[in-house]
Design an enzyme around this catalytic site. Structure first.
Site, PDB file in Angstrom:
ATOM      1  N   TYR B 101      28.632   2.478 -11.138  1.00  0.00           N
ATOM      2  CA  TYR B 101      28.881   1.390 -10.185  1.00  0.00           C
ATOM      3  C   TYR B 101      29.936   1.858  -9.183  1.00  0.00           C
ATOM      4  O   TYR B 101      30.935   2.479  -9.550  1.00  0.00           O
ATOM      5  CB  TYR B 101      29.386   0.120 -10.903  1.00  0.00           C
ATOM      6  CG  TYR B 101      29.720  -0.978  -9.933  1.00  0.00           C
ATOM      7  CD1 TYR B 101      28.756  -1.914  -9.561  1.00  0.00           C
ATOM      8  CD2 TYR B 101      30.978  -1.065  -9.336  1.00  0.00           C
ATOM      9  CE1 TYR B 101      29.037  -2.905  -8.630  1.00  0.00           C
ATOM     10  CE2 TYR B 101      31.268  -2.054  -8.402  1.00  0.00           C
ATOM     11  CZ  TYR B 101      30.303  -2.972  -8.062  1.00  0.00           C
ATOM     12  OH  TYR B 101      30.576  -3.940  -7.127  1.00  0.00           O
ATOM     13  N   GLU B 183      28.504  -1.873  -1.308  1.00  0.00           N
ATOM     14  CA  GLU B 183      28.312  -1.633  -2.737  1.00  0.00           C
ATOM     15  C   GLU B 183      27.096  -0.752  -2.976  1.00  0.00           C
ATOM     16  O   GLU B 183      26.051  -0.942  -2.351  1.00  0.00           O
ATOM     17  CB  GLU B 183      28.118  -2.982  -3.443  1.00  0.00           C
ATOM     18  CG  GLU B 183      27.860  -2.890  -4.937  1.00  0.00           C
ATOM     19  CD  GLU B 183      27.468  -4.242  -5.536  1.00  0.00           C
ATOM     20  OE1 GLU B 183      28.339  -4.884  -6.151  1.00  0.00           O
ATOM     21  OE2 GLU B 183      26.301  -4.652  -5.379  1.00  0.00           O
TER      22      GLU B 183
END
Lengths: 304, 370
Positions: B101, B183
């Protein structure tokens, strides 16, 4: 944290106690001009205005200067209320801070986040406080009004009101006034994602206010300012009554609800998260604005 | 604005962040051409501006033409959390060793940008474990900081240099495009240790749009939203039948909440801004007249400065011009409320002293006519 009372009112020994001189940036625009009149009517001591290119003129009997520096040099003012369009905010705010302004009330909506962040870095270096952007301003009933709020909802009293939203600040102050709870100060932190004065900062600025009996917090979805404040109330063992209202429970996720900052991502910024933190801090949360006076009355009774 | 996955990836590619080979289409004819060019197998991904696509079945593997003919139309017609599929991304699959992530986001409380990274990617951020968090001021990320984060999430070998590269490019996007969130979730670690951005989410600051004409092609607005923005209003279209109008975002949200609490279903959130004038209220009624689901209009205006008579004039004009034929349930707090009541006596506008009364009447009124 510098008390807001000290900035707005000064010390009783000051020659200009309760008459601190204020300048208006963008005084000749429609909006700035209209609200300058309303602030003057309220008793705010507006001593100068700034509009580049209009220096030397008078606007409604108030001298206008080309630069903040000139206005500050001529008047000694440390407070500015700003009405410039959002795209000029950064340069106008920098100019104000570099010219010695210590409290900047930034009214413009739609200021880019990066411009606010840059301004805040400069403000930090210069010990200046920024309220806003996208704020209705700050008001001490019957004494001083720095901003765009209407005068009628506010009455003198001992309750502090802090709000992200402008109209809800008016609505809830009106409800409080009708129920006999006047206010000692009301302050809008603004509806943007980044606030010059955060909810928790505003809380600290008013928490030792003379005669303060309780605080009403008007929050809304987006960010975690309410959660941070709730934790702060717990950590600081704040004893006076605090009650809250949160707008946006029914708002869909990932949609910006009018304010740039009013948006929920997952659980981040959700009403549930805020309400549950307030509950943890023993702060009752009203279901609707009209319920606030009742909740406050109950809390005040408990603390007697 | 919130970019769709394929748009975020276009931006990533422009900055040199590696992405899988993929093609985007909006109809099956183009989709078939894309499929041919790409070659089976690949993933069919719905392009919607919300998360949770995997769970909703809006991302599916596709191995051959038969599967394609079945799944492409299904996904094209699909909605995720009420959001219709905007486009379809066909994307080559990669051999993945591990999923990470990585994001750079605006930390509102700390008033700075923050790196969040984890060696456990591929799930929604709230479920991401072992988060490594770094505050980075206005968004600059120097090499040392990026390397430290790479080490903390236990990357080794050439993965480290790829990670540093990804992170510094995300930082560049954050600063140059003025984003609130950039992101990559997941970042895939491939067999050879190199990294690949398998998904992308970019949210930019709407208030900086005027500085970014290059991003306008990604802006998604309905005709009504465009018109609302031109008038300085904020509009969010919803799927109920009572249009909610007011002045100030907080007040309108609050009205929406109370309406929902009372069993009403809002058709829209319409904030006409701090002041309310005859013109702005009339313009709001024009917008509402173009919404098909609306059966009633709930108006909540609070203004110490607003004269309610000017607002009343707008309602009367709207009826006279046959712009609307709905009942308006209104609470107007401001000057000359009595005079407004008199003006609106023989119209379809009902004035109430409190918003609670207006809401009750609106909910009952809509039910009666259902």
């Amino acid at each position: 944290m510098l008390s807001i009372a000290e900035i707005l009112q000064g010390n009783p020994n000051d020659s200009d106690y309760n008459k601190k001189p204020v300048i208006v940036q963008g005084i000749t625009g429609n909006y700035g001009s209209y609200h300058t009149q309303r602030m003057l009517e309220y008793g705010t001591n507006i001593v100068a205005g700034v509009t580049p290119g209009k220096g030397g003129k008078k606007h409604e009997n108030i001298p206008v200067y080309n630069t903040v520096k000139e206005a500050v040099d001529a008047t000694g003012s440390k407070i500015s209320v700003m009405f410039v369009p959002a795209k000029f905010f950064l340069s106008a705010a920098k100019e104000a801070i570099e010219s010695g302004i210590k409290l900047l009330v930034a009214i413009p909506e739609h200021v880019p986040i990066r411009d606010t962040m840059e301004t805040l870095e400069l403000a930090k270096k210069n010990d200046a406080i920024i309220i806003g952007p996208n704020t209705p301003g700050v008001l001490i009933p019957e004494l001083i009004k720095l901003g765009i709020m209407p005068a009628s909802p506010f009455k003198v009293g001992n309750i502090g009101v802090l709000s992200k939203s402008g109209t809800l600040l008016y609505e809830i102050s009106y409800n409080l006034s009708e129920a006999g709870f006047g206010q000692c100060i009301t302050l809008g932190i603004g509806g943007d994602p980044i606030n010059g004065t955060r909810l928790v900062d505003a809380f600290d600025m008013i928490s030792d206010y003379p005669n303060l009996e309780g605080i009403v917090v008007v929050g809304e979805i987006g960010g975690d300012a309410e959660e941070t404040l709730a934790q702060h109330v717990i950590d600081s063992n704040f004893k006076k009554p605090v009650v809250a209202y949160i707008a946006g429970r029914a708002a869909p996720k990932e949609k910006r609800m009018g304010h740039a900052g009013a948006i929920v991502y997952g659980n981040y910024g959700s009403a549930e998260s805020k309400v549950s933190m307030f509950n943890k801090a023993n702060i009752p949360v009203a279901k609707r604005p009209g319920e606030i006076p009742m909740l406050l009355a109950e809390k005040l009774k408990q603390s007697d | 604005m919130r970019l769709l996955e394929y748009q975020a990836k276009e931006l990533f590619a422009e900055y040199g962040i590696k992405i899988p080979k993929g093609l985007t289409s909006k109809n099956i004819e183009q989709g078939r051409k894309d499929a041919q060019e790409l070659g089976f197998p690949f993933v069919i991904k719905s392009q919607v501006p919300v998360g949770g696509r995997g769970k909703a079945g809006a991302i599916q593997k596709c191995h051959n033409q038969d599967e394609f003919e079945l799944k492409y139309p299904q996904i094209l017609e699909m909605s995720v959390k009420g959001e219709k599929t905007r486009a379809i991304l066909l994307e080559k699959m990669a051999e993945i060793k591990k999923e990470l992530y990585l994001s750079v986001f605006l930390n509102r409380g700390k008033r700075c940008y923050t790196i969040i990274s984890s060696s456990d990617g591929g799930v929604e951020i709230e479920s991401v474990k072992n988060q490594v968090i770094r505050e980075i001021g206005l968004g600059e990320i120097d090499k040392q900081v990026a390397e430290d984060v790479a080490k903390e999430i236990s990357l080794e070998g050439n993965s480290v240099s790829d990670f540093v590269d990804f992170l510094q490019k995300l930082s560049k996007i954050t600063i140059e495009k003025e984003v609130e969130l950039a992101e990559i979730n997941p970042v895939a670690v491939l067999d050879d240790g190199s990294l690949l951005a398998l998904d992308g989410k970019v949210i930019t600051d709407d208030n900086s749009n005027f500085r970014h004409p290059e991003l306008l092609k990604y802006q998604e607005q309905t005709e009504l939203e465009k018109r609302a923005e031109k008038s300085g209003f904020s509009l969010v279209e919803l799927d109920g039948d009572i249009a909610v109008v007011g002045n100030g975002a907080g007040l309108v949200m609050s009205t929406l909440d109370m309406l929902s609490d009372n069993g009403g279903k809002p058709a829209c959130f319409l904030d006409v801004g701090g002041g309310a004038t005859e013109e702005s209220v009339y313009e709001a009624l024009i917008l509402i007249s173009k919404m098909e689901n609306v059966k009633a209009i709930l108006v909540n205006l609070f203004g110490g400065i607003v004269k309610t008579t000017t607002v009343a004039t707008a309602f009367i004009k709207a009826y006279k011009n046959k712009l609307i034929d709905h009942t308006v349930y209104a609470r107007l707090k401001g000057a000359e409320a009595e005079k407004s009541k008199e003006m609106l006596k023989n119209t379809q506008t009902q004035l109430f002293d409190s918003v609670e009364e207006a809401i009750n009447a609106a909910v009952i009124g809509v039910r009666k006519n259902a």
